[in-house]
Design a protein around this motif. Sequence first.
Motif, PDB file in Angstrom:
ATOM      1  N   LEU A   8       0.880  -1.174   0.000  1.00 25.90           N
ATOM      2  CA  LEU A   8       0.000   0.000   0.000  1.00 25.90           C
ATOM      3  C   LEU A   8       0.911   1.214   0.000  1.00 25.90           C
ATOM      4  N   GLY A   9       0.807   2.006  -1.069  1.00 23.38           N
ATOM      5  CA  GLY A   9       1.836   3.013  -1.316  1.00 23.38           C
ATOM      6  C   GLY A   9       1.357   4.432  -1.147  1.00 23.38           C
ATOM      7  N   GLY A  10       1.981   5.314  -1.917  1.00 27.07           N
ATOM      8  CA  GLY A  10       1.693   6.745  -1.820  1.00 27.07           C
ATOM      9  C   GLY A  10       2.831   7.479  -1.141  1.00 27.07           C
ATOM     10  N   THR A  30       1.933  -2.860  -6.249  1.00 33.17           N
ATOM     11  CA  THR A  30       1.778  -1.664  -5.419  1.00 33.17           C
ATOM     12  C   THR A  30       0.440  -1.015  -5.730  1.00 33.17           C
ATOM     13  N   SER A  31      -0.258  -0.620  -4.664  1.00 30.90           N
ATOM     14  CA  SER A  31      -1.524   0.085  -4.830  1.00 30.90           C
ATOM     15  C   SER A  31      -1.350   1.538  -4.428  1.00 30.90           C
ATOM     16  N   ILE A  32      -1.792   2.453  -5.304  1.00 32.58           N
ATOM     17  CA  ILE A  32      -1.784   3.876  -4.927  1.00 32.58           C
ATOM     18  C   ILE A  32      -3.204   4.427  -5.051  1.00 32.58           C
ATOM     19  N   GLY A  34      -4.205   7.300  -6.160  1.00 28.99           N
ATOM     20  CA  GLY A  34      -4.488   8.000  -7.418  1.00 28.99           C
ATOM     21  C   GLY A  34      -4.943   9.428  -7.226  1.00 28.99           C
ATOM     22  N   ARG A  35      -4.503  10.061  -6.121  1.00 21.79           N
ATOM     23  CA  ARG A  35      -4.924  11.447  -5.853  1.00 21.79           C
ATOM     24  C   ARG A  35      -3.967  12.468  -6.462  1.00 21.79           C
ATOM     25  N   THR A  36      -2.690  12.041  -6.670  1.00 22.20           N
ATOM     26  CA  THR A  36      -1.669  12.986  -7.114  1.00 22.20           C
ATOM     27  C   THR A  36      -1.619  13.013  -8.632  1.00 22.20           C
ATOM     28  N   GLY A  50      -9.110   3.513  -4.966  1.00 24.41           N
ATOM     29  CA  GLY A  50      -9.572   2.826  -3.754  1.00 24.41           C
ATOM     30  C   GLY A  50     -10.068   1.417  -4.064  1.00 24.41           C
ATOM     31  N   PHE A  51     -10.158   0.605  -3.004  1.00 19.74           N
ATOM     32  CA  PHE A  51     -10.631  -0.781  -3.143  1.00 19.74           C
ATOM     33  C   PHE A  51     -12.132  -0.872  -2.889  1.00 19.74           C
ATOM     34  N   GLY A  52     -12.689   0.188  -2.282  1.00 16.70           N
ATOM     35  CA  GLY A  52     -14.085   0.117  -1.848  1.00 16.70           C
ATOM     36  C   GLY A  52     -14.158  -0.398  -0.411  1.00 16.70           C
ATOM     37  N   GLY A  53     -13.364   0.216   0.465  1.00 13.88           N
ATOM     38  CA  GLY A  53     -13.389  -0.153   1.882  1.00 13.88           C
ATOM     39  C   GLY A  53     -12.731  -1.496   2.141  1.00 13.88           C
ATOM     40  N   THR A  73       1.919   3.209   3.611  1.00 13.20           N
ATOM     41  CA  THR A  73       1.211   4.476   3.398  1.00 13.20           C
ATOM     42  C   THR A  73       1.796   5.558   4.294  1.00 13.20           C
ATOM     43  N   HIS A  74       1.375   6.770   4.032  1.00 15.57           N
ATOM     44  CA  HIS A  74       1.803   7.929   4.816  1.00 15.57           C
ATOM     45  C   HIS A  74       1.309   7.783   6.266  1.00 15.57           C
ATOM     46  N   PRO A  75       2.068   8.303   7.262  1.00  9.81           N
ATOM     47  CA  PRO A  75       1.636   8.176   8.664  1.00  9.81           C
ATOM     48  C   PRO A  75       0.225   8.721   8.924  1.00  9.81           C
ATOM     49  N   PHE A  76      -0.252   9.654   8.081  1.00  4.32           N
ATOM     50  CA  PHE A  76      -1.589  10.222   8.315  1.00  4.32           C
ATOM     51  C   PHE A  76      -2.677   9.527   7.496  1.00  4.32           C
ATOM     52  N   ALA A  77      -2.335   8.481   6.759  1.00 10.60           N
ATOM     53  CA  ALA A  77      -3.347   7.729   5.987  1.00 10.60           C
ATOM     54  C   ALA A  77      -3.947   6.654   6.898  1.00 10.60           C
ATOM     55  N   ALA A  78      -4.707   7.092   7.897  1.00 10.31           N
ATOM     56  CA  ALA A  78      -5.181   6.174   8.943  1.00 10.31           C
ATOM     57  C   ALA A  78      -6.290   5.257   8.447  1.00 10.31           C
ATOM     58  N   GLN A  79      -7.131   5.753   7.551  1.00 14.09           N
ATOM     59  CA  GLN A  79      -8.257   4.934   7.094  1.00 14.09           C
ATOM     60  C   GLN A  79      -7.765   3.725   6.308  1.00 14.09           C
ATOM     61  N   MET A  80      -6.805   3.985   5.397  1.00 17.70           N
ATOM     62  CA  MET A  80      -6.291   2.877   4.584  1.00 17.70           C
ATOM     63  C   MET A  80      -5.633   1.826   5.469  1.00 17.70           C
ATOM     64  N   SER A  81      -4.876   2.253   6.477  1.00 18.99           N
ATOM     65  CA  SER A  81      -4.214   1.287   7.359  1.00 18.99           C
ATOM     66  C   SER A  81      -5.239   0.481   8.146  1.00 18.99           C
ATOM     67  N   SER A 136      -3.585  19.522   1.063  1.00 20.94           N
ATOM     68  CA  SER A 136      -4.598  20.381   0.430  1.00 20.94           C
ATOM     69  C   SER A 136      -5.999  20.186   0.999  1.00 20.94           C
ATOM     70  N   LYS A 137      -6.191  19.145   1.857  1.00 21.62           N
ATOM     71  CA  LYS A 137      -7.564  18.807   2.239  1.00 21.62           C
ATOM     72  C   LYS A 137      -8.163  19.683   3.346  1.00 21.62           C
ATOM     73  N   LEU A 138      -7.367  20.080   4.351  1.00 23.07           N
ATOM     74  CA  LEU A 138      -7.956  20.644   5.566  1.00 23.07           C
ATOM     75  C   LEU A 138      -7.588  22.105   5.827  1.00 23.07           C
ATOM     76  N   THR A 194       2.363  22.188  10.924  1.00 21.29           N
ATOM     77  CA  THR A 194       2.668  21.006  10.119  1.00 21.29           C
ATOM     78  C   THR A 194       2.164  19.740  10.797  1.00 21.29           C
ATOM     79  N   LYS A 195       1.954  18.710   9.973  1.00 24.05           N
ATOM     80  CA  LYS A 195       1.651  17.379  10.527  1.00 24.05           C
ATOM     81  C   LYS A 195       2.983  16.681  10.802  1.00 24.05           C
ATOM     82  N   ASN A 196       3.016  15.812  11.804  1.00 21.89           N
ATOM     83  CA  ASN A 196       4.274  15.124  12.105  1.00 21.89           C
ATOM     84  C   ASN A 196       4.478  13.956  11.136  1.00 21.89           C
TER      85      ASN A 196
HETATM   86  P1  NAP Z   1      -6.778   7.601   3.945  1.00 22.24           P
HETATM   87  O1  NAP Z   1      -7.606   8.693   4.489  1.00 22.24           O
HETATM   88  O2  NAP Z   1      -6.168   6.646   4.877  1.00 22.24           O
HETATM   89  O3  NAP Z   1      -7.605   6.737   2.888  1.00 22.24           O
HETATM   90  C1  NAP Z   1      -8.853   7.144   2.358  1.00 22.24           C
HETATM   91  C2  NAP Z   1      -9.222   6.168   1.277  1.00 22.24           C
HETATM   92  O4  NAP Z   1      -8.371   6.346   0.130  1.00 22.24           O
HETATM   93  C3  NAP Z   1      -9.036   4.706   1.666  1.00 22.24           C
HETATM   94  O5  NAP Z   1     -10.124   4.238   2.426  1.00 22.24           O
HETATM   95  C4  NAP Z   1      -8.913   4.052   0.298  1.00 22.24           C
HETATM   96  O6  NAP Z   1     -10.176   3.981  -0.353  1.00 22.24           O
HETATM   97  C5  NAP Z   1      -8.108   5.082  -0.466  1.00 22.24           C
HETATM   98  N1  NAP Z   1      -6.654   4.824  -0.382  1.00 22.24           N
HETATM   99  C6  NAP Z   1      -5.742   5.390   0.434  1.00 22.24           C
HETATM  100  N2  NAP Z   1      -4.527   4.901   0.198  1.00 22.24           N
HETATM  101  C7  NAP Z   1      -4.662   3.996  -0.799  1.00 22.24           C
HETATM  102  C8  NAP Z   1      -3.753   3.158  -1.482  1.00 22.24           C
HETATM  103  N3  NAP Z   1      -2.430   3.164  -1.213  1.00 22.24           N
HETATM  104  N4  NAP Z   1      -4.266   2.338  -2.462  1.00 22.24           N
HETATM  105  C9  NAP Z   1      -5.583   2.338  -2.740  1.00 22.24           C
HETATM  106  N5  NAP Z   1      -6.485   3.115  -2.124  1.00 22.24           N
HETATM  107  C10 NAP Z   1      -6.028   3.947  -1.167  1.00 22.24           C
HETATM  108  O7  NAP Z   1      -5.609   8.199   3.028  1.00 22.24           O
HETATM  109  P2  NAP Z   1      -5.258   9.726   2.665  1.00 22.24           P
HETATM  110  O8  NAP Z   1      -4.746  10.379   3.878  1.00 22.24           O
HETATM  111  O9  NAP Z   1      -6.415  10.294   1.905  1.00 22.24           O
HETATM  112  O10 NAP Z   1      -4.040   9.480   1.683  1.00 22.24           O
HETATM  113  C11 NAP Z   1      -4.236   8.946   0.385  1.00 22.24           C
HETATM  114  C12 NAP Z   1      -2.927   8.409  -0.115  1.00 22.24           C
HETATM  115  O11 NAP Z   1      -1.984   9.479  -0.186  1.00 22.24           O
HETATM  116  C13 NAP Z   1      -2.327   7.333   0.782  1.00 22.24           C
HETATM  117  O12 NAP Z   1      -2.002   6.234  -0.018  1.00 22.24           O
HETATM  118  C14 NAP Z   1      -1.102   7.971   1.399  1.00 22.24           C
HETATM  119  O13 NAP Z   1      -0.048   7.055   1.508  1.00 22.24           O
HETATM  120  C15 NAP Z   1      -0.802   9.113   0.463  1.00 22.24           C
HETATM  121  N6  NAP Z   1      -0.322  10.306   1.180  1.00 22.24           N
HETATM  122  C16 NAP Z   1      -1.092  10.812   2.197  1.00 22.24           C
HETATM  123  C17 NAP Z   1      -0.646  11.944   2.877  1.00 22.24           C
HETATM  124  C18 NAP Z   1      -1.432  12.525   4.034  1.00 22.24           C
HETATM  125  O14 NAP Z   1      -0.989  13.524   4.616  1.00 22.24           O
HETATM  126  N7  NAP Z   1      -2.579  11.948   4.407  1.00 22.24           N
HETATM  127  C19 NAP Z   1       0.576  12.542   2.518  1.00 22.24           C
HETATM  128  C20 NAP Z   1       1.331  11.995   1.472  1.00 22.24           C
HETATM  129  C21 NAP Z   1       0.856  10.876   0.820  1.00 22.24           C
HETATM  130  P3  NAP Z   1     -11.088   2.662  -0.278  1.00 22.24           P
HETATM  131  O15 NAP Z   1     -11.727   2.701   1.065  1.00 22.24           O
HETATM  132  O16 NAP Z   1     -12.052   2.845  -1.407  1.00 22.24           O
HETATM  133  O17 NAP Z   1     -10.200   1.473  -0.449  1.00 22.24           O
END
Ligand code: NAP
Length: 245
Positions: A8-10, A30-32, A34-36, A50-53, A73-81, A136-138, A194-196
């Motif tokens: 699980l990447g990004g 590797t799964s990303i 697709g936001r960037t 996304g996989f759909g939960g 994944t990124h330390p703040f990607a809590a939902q994916m983890s 960019s989200k918050l 900043t986020k840690n």
């Molecule tokens: P998140 O809140 O944990 O995830 C939200 C949803 O996005 C997940 O439920 C999943 O959708 C989808 N998702 C996230 N990571 C995925 C992956 N690697 N492959 C497939 N689907 C993924 O994540 P987020 O904070 O929005 O971050 C999105 C991605 O950006 C992550 O992969 C993370 O590594 C990267 N990133 C995040 C940050 C940050 O500050 N949050 C910074 C740099 C990079 P489904 O439920 O549909 O599966």
Amino acid sequence: MARRVLILGGTREARLLASALLQQGHDVITSIAGRTSAPTMPAGKVRVGGFGGSSGLTCFLADERIDIIADATHPFAAQMSANAFAAGRDCGIDYVRLDRPAWRAGEGDRWIMAQSTLEAARILPRAARIFLTIGSKLAHDFTGRADLRGLIRTIEPLREPVPETWSVMVARPPFTVEEEASLLRQHRLDVVVTKNAGGELTAAKLVAARELGLQVVMIERPLKPRARTAETVEEMVRLVSDQAI
Ligand code: NAP
């Protein structure tokens, strides 16, 4: 033993991990998310979106006959983890995670810790001029406070317009300490928010803040599921290969 690994990447570490595991003979997808726009692609197979939960991920794990989930994944990607941990548990598949070490305050740092972006926005001093680097989200949590102004820097453009009292900059790390110090001076900023995230690519702003004697509001990491974790790519390769670290 070669394993079929879902990474699980990004993150940069996820790309390094894909290359290292392929070199060791593992079969890697590797799964990303697709936001960037125009992401740097890892070596090997890649799927996007996304996989759909956690239930969608459960189906994916079975369809692709995955042996182990390597969460990088990124330390703040809590939902994916959380989803990955639950899907792994439900399918009886190993789940391991790469947790890059968090930044720690050192001598001369003036950090205030916050549990969330909302709390960070709440505790900022009145009329502060802030350097906002939280993605960019918050940003609206901060731009909603009429007395605050400053500079918002993101990698992807902001989705919503911001009040004209704010400057906006789109830029991709790494940044040097000199560049960060020059931005802080040029925009007359007095607090860095900043986020840690940890890691070296975006740490220069913290050094610049220390050198200029500025406050930092540090947003702490969300909790992730308790699991076997590695701190470096090398350790993670060993975990995936089922070796002691
Ligand atoms: P998140 O809140 O944990 O995830 C939200 C949803 O996005 C997940 O439920 C999943 O959708 C989808 N998702 C996230 N990571 C995925 C992956 N690697 N492959 C497939 N689907 C993924 O994540 P987020 O904070 O929005 O971050 C999105 C991605 O950006 C992550 O992969 C993370 O590594 C990267 N990133 C995040 C940050 C940050 O500050 N949050 C910074 C740099 C990079 P489904 O439920 O549909 O599966």
